[in-house]
Design an enzyme around this catalytic site. Structure first.
Site, mmCIF file in Angstrom:
data_model
loop_
_atom_site.group_PDB
_atom_site.id
_atom_site.type_symbol
_atom_site.label_atom_id
_atom_site.label_comp_id
_atom_site.label_asym_id
_atom_site.label_seq_id
_atom_site.Cartn_x
_atom_site.Cartn_y
_atom_site.Cartn_z
ATOM 1 N N LYS A 112 0.822 -1.216 0.000
ATOM 2 C CA LYS A 112 0.000 0.000 0.000
ATOM 3 C C LYS A 112 0.856 1.267 0.000
ATOM 4 O O LYS A 112 0.410 2.321 -0.443
ATOM 5 C CB LYS A 112 -0.970 -0.015 1.169
HETATM 6 C C1 LIG Z 1 -4.241 -4.589 1.224
HETATM 7 C C2 LIG Z 1 -3.459 -5.844 1.033
HETATM 8 C C3 LIG Z 1 -3.859 -6.855 0.120
HETATM 9 C C4 LIG Z 1 -5.144 -6.747 -0.685
HETATM 10 O O1 LIG Z 1 -5.074 -5.760 -1.686
HETATM 11 P P1 LIG Z 1 -6.415 -5.224 -2.379
HETATM 12 O O2 LIG Z 1 -5.982 -4.088 -3.213
HETATM 13 O O3 LIG Z 1 -7.330 -4.818 -1.259
HETATM 14 O O4 LIG Z 1 -6.970 -6.350 -3.181
HETATM 15 C C5 LIG Z 1 -3.046 -7.966 -0.036
HETATM 16 N N1 LIG Z 1 -1.918 -8.119 0.700
HETATM 17 C C6 LIG Z 1 -1.520 -7.188 1.599
HETATM 18 C C7 LIG Z 1 -0.281 -7.439 2.384
HETATM 19 C C8 LIG Z 1 -2.260 -6.026 1.786
HETATM 20 O O5 LIG Z 1 -1.845 -5.116 2.691
#
Ligand SMILES: *Cc1c(COP(=O)(O)O)cnc(C)c1O
Length: 466
Positions: A112
């Site tokens: 993120k």
């Molecule tokens: C947020 C997250 C996901 C999921 O991603 P999306 O965009 O919500 O599908 C997968 N792995 C990790 C480590 C995350 O922080």
């Protein structure tokens, strides 16, 4: 570039407008009026660009008419300067035909950061342009809070107040939030659960005078700019593996469908993407949809991969809008019906189109642990539980002769217990975080009471209103 709502009942707006508003006022999500595309010659010309420059080239068309390309380029350079790997998003080959792309070299060790580090700077730029300030208020069970805090720290026009349930996050998670001592950041430890924190945030947004007074805003996963900022790493991987002259597939551990939607957007822009594998844990609404057109809501159950513990994937609406031929009326109807019944009625032709590109894959906790162990035994690589699901999905869905890239969405040191249970090894934090346990913490404990929390938010905002 103008943006329209997937439900058709919000005035179109530009990139700055969708950045600041997040959700459309008709409840829909903003999508570009038309997809920018690049020719094969243009994709070829991107070979050899640094990651920040590639990101700027791909994001600039989305901001056209709103933020100038040289500003985007500067903000991308700043956003990725602090990443802990010179390639920003390095590829690691696991076996013939299978790579992982490490998206966890940002400040909070999860993917993120790639979007959030740019988002904070985009916000700051637009707010300065409009001479405004905002207060970001959010609740976290641990993970998203630190990404938001790192994105907002030291930003001139943003104050951020993040609520976490006191004593209910892991120590690493808490320290990643509470050791950020920037004057525009405040952490509130609420005497309650994560649900209490979420209810308090909702109540603050519902309190119109309070919302106005503090210019409350959110950085949620449906913000279009977050999706846009996730497109470049798919392009970086594909170009490194031979695109546009060779097709590539991606396997993405998925929760809200934001990350894999960015891969699909890259394909809309002309990147040759053969297949998209969507990895889920036991919360498998997407797998059930892709395998049998069954998009029905079930209660969320905790798993080893908590960032994928979702009941409904909110970004899916953007794909639905396209599958329905960009018919916003039809999309609004399907979404209304979904909200009322808990089951999404996707027309057969639209489902078939989705299932021809996306492949659903589910792995429960024992399977995830086994995959962490298998990957480590076979290659020496330590994959966190989310990444392990991506790798397993990539192996299951690989097409002959097409390179497959599994997205490594979190650093293994974020989930040391799961790694240790599977392999006997406890992965250390990277060196730039190894003093995390010695750093000074700052947070304020508050009762689970709206008036007290609102007072603390006001205090946090106005005590540093410089
Ligand atoms: C947020 C997250 C996901 C999921 O991603 P999306 O965009 O919500 O599908 C997968 N792995 C990790 C480590 C995350 O922080």
């Amino acid at each position: 570039m103008q943006y329209v709502s997937t439900r058709g009942d919000a005035a179109p707006r530009d990139f700055a407008g969708v950045l600041l508003s997040g959700l459309a006022e008709d409840g829909g999500l903003f999508v570009p009026e038309a997809w920018p595309t690049f020719t094969a010659a243009e994709w070829r010309s991107f070979r050899g660009l640094s990651y920040p420059d590639l990101a700027a080239r791909l994001i600039a068309p989305f901001a056209a008419g709103s933020i100038a390309p040289d500003v985007i380029r500067r903000l991308c350079a700043e956003a990725y300067a602090g990443f802990g790997h010179p390639a920003t998003v390095p590829l690691v080959q696991l076996e013939g035909g299978l790579w992982v792309q490490e998206l966890f070299h940002g400040p909070t060790l999860a993917f993120k950061d790639l979007a959030m580090q740019l988002l904070g700077r985009l916000f700051d730029h637009v707010l300065r342009d409009q001479d405004r300030r905002i207060t970001i208020v959010g609740a976290t069970s641990g993970d998203t809070g630190s990404a938001a805090i790192e994105a907002c720290r030291d930003r001139e026009r943003i104050r951020a107040v993040i609520l976490h349930p006191r004593g209910r996050t892991s120590e690493v998670q808490r320290r990643q939030m509470t050791t950020v001592l920037s004057p525009n950041i405040a952490n509130l430890a609420v005497e309650g659960t994560f649900d209490d924190c979420q209810d308090l945030v909702k109540a603050m947004f519902a309190d119109a005078p309070f919302r106005e007074e503090l210019s409350l805003s959110a950085v949620n996963s449906i913000n279009w700019a977050r999706v846009a900022a996730q497109i470049p790493y798919y392009a970086a991987a594909a170009i490194a593996l031979g695109a546009p002259d060779r097709e590539v597939s991606f396997a993405v551990p998925t929760g809200n469908f934001g990350n894999v939607l960015a891969a699909w957007a890259a394909r809309q822009m002309g990147l040759p993407v053969a297949r998209l594998m969507v990895g889920s844990n036991r919360n498998d609404i997407l797998t059930r949809f892709l395998r049998g057109n069954d998009m029905s809501v079930r209660p969320v159950e905790p798993s080893l991969s908590p960032s994928m513990d979702i009941g409904v994937s909110s970004n899916f609406e953007r794909l639905l809008f396209e599958l329905l031929g960009r018919d916003a009326g039809a999309c609004a109807q399907v979404m209304r019906n979904f909200r009322d019944t808990g089951r999404m009625d996707v027309p057969d032709a639209a489902w078939r189109e989705a299932a021809s590109l996306f492949e659903g894959f589910r792995l429960d906790d024992p399977g995830t642990e086994a995959e962490i162990r298998r990957v480590h035994a076979a290659t020496g690589y330590l994959a966190d539980p989310h990444t392990a699901i991506g790798i397993a999905a990539g192996r299951a869905g690989a097409l002959p002769g097409v390179p497959t890239v599994a997205m490594a969405t979190a650093h293994p040191a974020k989930f040391p217990d799961a790694i240790e249970a599977a392999t006997g090894l406890r992965p250390p934090l990277p060196p730039r975080l190894d003093d995390l346990y010695e750093r000074e913490e700052r947070f304020r404990t508050v009762a689970n009471r709206l008036s007290e929390v609102q007072g603390a938010v006001r205090n946090a905002v106005f005590s540093n209103a410089a």
